[in-house]
Design a protein around this motif. Structure first.
Motif, PDB file in Angstrom:
ATOM      1  N   VAL A  67      19.837  -4.014  25.153  1.00  0.00           N
ATOM      2  CA  VAL A  67      19.670  -2.997  24.117  1.00  0.00           C
ATOM      3  C   VAL A  67      18.475  -2.126  24.472  1.00  0.00           C
ATOM      4  CG1 VAL A  67      19.264  -2.600  21.652  1.00  0.00           C
ATOM      5  CG2 VAL A  67      20.544  -4.627  22.387  1.00  0.00           C
ATOM      6  N   LYS A  68      18.699  -0.810  24.509  1.00  0.00           N
ATOM      7  CA  LYS A  68      17.577   0.127  24.687  1.00  0.00           C
ATOM      8  C   LYS A  68      17.144   0.621  23.314  1.00  0.00           C
ATOM      9  CE  LYS A  68      14.639   3.178  25.370  1.00  0.00           C
ATOM     10  NZ  LYS A  68      14.713   4.591  25.538  1.00  0.00           N
ATOM     11  N   LEU A  69      15.891   0.322  22.989  1.00  0.00           N
ATOM     12  CA  LEU A  69      15.306   0.750  21.708  1.00  0.00           C
ATOM     13  C   LEU A  69      14.257   1.803  21.997  1.00  0.00           C
ATOM     14  CD1 LEU A  69      14.188  -2.393  19.692  1.00  0.00           C
ATOM     15  CD2 LEU A  69      15.774  -0.633  18.948  1.00  0.00           C
ATOM     16  N   SER A  70      14.387   2.957  21.407  1.00  0.00           N
ATOM     17  CA  SER A  70      13.338   3.955  21.639  1.00  0.00           C
ATOM     18  C   SER A  70      12.155   3.633  20.739  1.00  0.00           C
ATOM     19  CB  SER A  70      13.863   5.351  21.334  1.00  0.00           C
ATOM     20  OG  SER A  70      14.047   5.490  19.957  1.00  0.00           O
ATOM     21  N   GLY A  71      11.005   4.108  21.133  1.00  0.00           N
ATOM     22  CA  GLY A  71       9.819   3.911  20.308  1.00  0.00           C
ATOM     23  C   GLY A  71      10.026   4.523  18.928  1.00  0.00           C
ATOM     24  N   GLU A  72      10.695   5.654  18.902  1.00  0.00           N
ATOM     25  CA  GLU A  72      10.916   6.355  17.623  1.00  0.00           C
ATOM     26  C   GLU A  72      11.707   5.506  16.629  1.00  0.00           C
ATOM     27  OE1 GLU A  72      12.567  10.189  18.337  1.00  0.00           O
ATOM     28  OE2 GLU A  72      10.669  10.949  19.138  1.00  0.00           O
ATOM     29  N   ALA A  73      12.559   4.634  17.160  1.00  0.00           N
ATOM     30  CA  ALA A  73      13.359   3.780  16.270  1.00  0.00           C
ATOM     31  C   ALA A  73      12.470   2.877  15.423  1.00  0.00           C
ATOM     32  CB  ALA A  73      14.330   2.941  17.097  1.00  0.00           C
ATOM     33  N   LEU A  74      11.243   2.649  15.886  1.00  0.00           N
ATOM     34  CA  LEU A  74      10.338   1.735  15.176  1.00  0.00           C
ATOM     35  C   LEU A  74       9.538   2.429  14.078  1.00  0.00           C
ATOM     36  CD1 LEU A  74       8.768  -0.156  18.232  1.00  0.00           C
ATOM     37  CD2 LEU A  74      10.928  -0.617  17.074  1.00  0.00           C
ATOM     38  N   MET A  75       9.616   3.758  14.051  1.00  0.00           N
ATOM     39  CA  MET A  75       8.734   4.515  13.160  1.00  0.00           C
ATOM     40  C   MET A  75       9.222   4.559  11.714  1.00  0.00           C
ATOM     41  SD  MET A  75       7.239   7.803  15.163  1.00  0.00           S
ATOM     42  CE  MET A  75       8.755   8.678  15.265  1.00  0.00           C
ATOM     43  N   GLY A  76      10.556   4.495  11.519  1.00  0.00           N
ATOM     44  CA  GLY A  76      11.079   4.708  10.171  1.00  0.00           C
ATOM     45  C   GLY A  76      10.681   6.096   9.694  1.00  0.00           C
ATOM     46  N   ASP A  77      10.084   6.171   8.535  1.00  0.00           N
ATOM     47  CA  ASP A  77       9.670   7.476   8.004  1.00  0.00           C
ATOM     48  C   ASP A  77       8.253   7.864   8.427  1.00  0.00           C
ATOM     49  OD1 ASP A  77      12.089   7.788   6.737  1.00  0.00           O
ATOM     50  OD2 ASP A  77      11.428   6.743   4.917  1.00  0.00           O
ATOM     51  N   LEU A  78       7.614   7.037   9.188  1.00  0.00           N
ATOM     52  CA  LEU A  78       6.245   7.358   9.607  1.00  0.00           C
ATOM     53  C   LEU A  78       6.277   8.475  10.653  1.00  0.00           C
ATOM     54  CD1 LEU A  78       4.868   3.730  10.181  1.00  0.00           C
ATOM     55  CD2 LEU A  78       4.658   5.124   8.123  1.00  0.00           C
ATOM     56  N   GLU A  79       5.146   9.105  10.865  1.00  0.00           N
ATOM     57  CA  GLU A  79       5.089  10.148  11.905  1.00  0.00           C
ATOM     58  C   GLU A  79       4.586   9.591  13.217  1.00  0.00           C
ATOM     59  OE1 GLU A  79       3.033  13.572  10.464  1.00  0.00           O
ATOM     60  OE2 GLU A  79       4.587  13.958   8.962  1.00  0.00           O
ATOM     61  N   TYR A  80       4.092   8.381  13.188  1.00  0.00           N
ATOM     62  CA  TYR A  80       3.470   7.787  14.362  1.00  0.00           C
ATOM     63  C   TYR A  80       3.425   6.283  14.141  1.00  0.00           C
ATOM     64  CZ  TYR A  80      -0.373   6.639  17.582  1.00  0.00           C
ATOM     65  OH  TYR A  80      -1.141   6.105  18.573  1.00  0.00           O
ATOM     66  N   GLY A  81       3.514   5.522  15.190  1.00  0.00           N
ATOM     67  CA  GLY A  81       3.283   4.084  15.083  1.00  0.00           C
ATOM     68  C   GLY A  81       4.511   3.278  14.686  1.00  0.00           C
ATOM     69  N   ILE A  82       4.271   2.153  14.055  1.00  0.00           N
ATOM     70  CA  ILE A  82       5.325   1.160  13.822  1.00  0.00           C
ATOM     71  C   ILE A  82       5.439   0.852  12.331  1.00  0.00           C
ATOM     72  CG2 ILE A  82       6.023  -1.217  14.313  1.00  0.00           C
ATOM     73  CD1 ILE A  82       4.224  -0.981  16.879  1.00  0.00           C
ATOM     74  N   SER A  83       6.645   0.960  11.803  1.00  0.00           N
ATOM     75  CA  SER A  83       6.884   0.595  10.408  1.00  0.00           C
ATOM     76  C   SER A  83       7.234  -0.892  10.369  1.00  0.00           C
ATOM     77  CB  SER A  83       8.035   1.436   9.846  1.00  0.00           C
ATOM     78  OG  SER A  83       8.660   0.737   8.795  1.00  0.00           O
ATOM     79  N   SER A  84       6.488  -1.629   9.616  1.00  0.00           N
ATOM     80  CA  SER A  84       6.695  -3.075   9.568  1.00  0.00           C
ATOM     81  C   SER A  84       8.085  -3.455   9.020  1.00  0.00           C
ATOM     82  CB  SER A  84       5.537  -3.662   8.776  1.00  0.00           C
ATOM     83  OG  SER A  84       5.750  -4.952   8.514  1.00  0.00           O
ATOM     84  N   PRO A  85       8.556  -2.845   7.903  1.00  0.00           N
ATOM     85  CA  PRO A  85       9.910  -3.215   7.457  1.00  0.00           C
ATOM     86  C   PRO A  85      10.990  -2.836   8.469  1.00  0.00           C
ATOM     87  CG  PRO A  85       8.894  -1.610   5.928  1.00  0.00           C
ATOM     88  CD  PRO A  85       7.852  -1.963   6.941  1.00  0.00           C
ATOM     89  N   VAL A  86      10.804  -1.694   9.136  1.00  0.00           N
ATOM     90  CA  VAL A  86      11.822  -1.246  10.097  1.00  0.00           C
ATOM     91  C   VAL A  86      11.896  -2.207  11.290  1.00  0.00           C
ATOM     92  CG1 VAL A  86      12.383   0.576  11.765  1.00  0.00           C
ATOM     93  CG2 VAL A  86      11.799   1.180   9.413  1.00  0.00           C
ATOM     94  N   ILE A  87      10.757  -2.581  11.821  1.00  0.00           N
ATOM     95  CA  ILE A  87      10.778  -3.478  12.987  1.00  0.00           C
ATOM     96  C   ILE A  87      11.314  -4.862  12.572  1.00  0.00           C
ATOM     97  CG2 ILE A  87       8.399  -4.412  12.953  1.00  0.00           C
ATOM     98  CD1 ILE A  87       8.356  -3.792  16.007  1.00  0.00           C
ATOM     99  N   GLY A  88      11.059  -5.243  11.342  1.00  0.00           N
ATOM    100  CA  GLY A  88      11.591  -6.511  10.840  1.00  0.00           C
ATOM    101  C   GLY A  88      13.113  -6.487  10.791  1.00  0.00           C
ATOM    102  N   LYS A  89      13.663  -5.348  10.340  1.00  0.00           N
ATOM    103  CA  LYS A  89      15.125  -5.208  10.276  1.00  0.00           C
ATOM    104  C   LYS A  89      15.739  -5.224  11.672  1.00  0.00           C
ATOM    105  CE  LYS A  89      15.965  -2.491   6.156  1.00  0.00           C
ATOM    106  NZ  LYS A  89      15.908  -1.102   5.739  1.00  0.00           N
TER     107      LYS A  89
END
Ligand code: UDP
Length: 239
Positions: free
Chosen positions: A12-34
């Motif tokens: 699986v190729k996951l882009s960094g952007e996939a981890l952001m959710g609605d954030l503009e930068y960084g990692i969204s904890s609920p998104v990465i959990g899902k």
């Protein structure tokens, strides 16, 4: 529609952007959990899962170079960004009780393992989610190319590109209401029509090694498990 030949190993190729959710930068904890939960579902179904993770939510070499940083240094920073994402994904996987290993193409072995093909294969055989960081380890490449390369090396039967849209379109569906969605394409159609799904190096690698590619919407819960089980009706398949 279900393909009778289920997959033994997928990448699986996951882009960094996939981890952001609605954030503009960084990692969204609920998104990465899902995302971790989706990966775990696949492993628990008996399919081996390798992940190549991007870094675009933190740094991209191209952008840094535009800002004046020397390109090779900028790409090294981009590769290190992917290591940070990989550690965050490992953390999310392990919080949910599954086992994962981060392996980096750039040596940083007080933080994670070095990428060694046979060791990665062994982890996969043991049912661990293997998160591959630092792309190819070389500047001037992308993690899309790294994903194609690792999928081929690790003999994955399918590469899955997780995006925020539900497949490949004739144009950007967010900008063009008339954009047409494809169910199935050939690699040459993707290349000739310049469908901006992955960089051309990655597509050519997939084509030359007959590695099927599926592009799907990561925000749709359950889709990854369906694809891994051989359901060809999810997303767009490139063969
Ligand atoms: N990168 C690199 N070599 C590689 C893979 C990645 O130099 O083999 C660098 C490059 O600067 C890139 C950054 O790491 O911009 C982050 O990767 P990418 O842009 O592919 O991440 P994504 O768009 O998937 O989040």
């Amino acid at each position: 529609m279900t393909d009778s030949s289920a997959y033994r190993r997928i990448l699986v190729k996951l882009s960094g952007e996939a981890l952001m959710g609605d954030l503009e930068y960084g990692i969204s904890s609920p998104v990465i959990g899902k995302i971790a939960a989706e990966l775990i579902k696949v492993v628990e179904s008996g399919v081996e899962v390798a992940v190549v993770i991007g870094g675009g939510n933190i740094f991209r070499g191209e952008g840094l170079a535009r800002g004046g940083i020397q390109r090779v240094t900028a790409d090294q920073m981009g590769m290190l960004a992917t290591v940070m994402n990989a550690l965050a994904l490992q953390d999310a996987v392990e919080k949910q009780g599954s086992v994962s290993r981060v392996m980096s193409a750039v040596r940083i072995n007080q933080v994670c393992e070095d990428y060694i093909l046979r060791r990665a294969a062994r982890h996969l055989e043991k049912g661990r989610i293997v998160i591959l960081a630092a792309g190819t380890g070389n500047p001037f490449f992308t993690t899309d190319s790294a994903a194609a390369l690792r999928a081929i090396e690790l003999d994955a039967q399918l590469m899955i590109k997780a995006t925020k849209v539900d497949g490949i379109y004739s144009a950007d569906p967010k900008k063009d209401a008339g954009a047409q969605r494809y169910d199935r394409l050939s690699y040459d159609e993707v290349l000739d029509r310049r469908l901006g799904v992955m960089d051309q190096t990655a597509i050519v690698l997939c084509r030359d090694h007959q590695l099927p590619l599926c592009v799907y919407d990561i925000t749709q819960t359950g889709s990854l498990a369906r694809i891994a089980a051989g359901d060809t009706s999810v997303g767009t398949i490139v063969v």
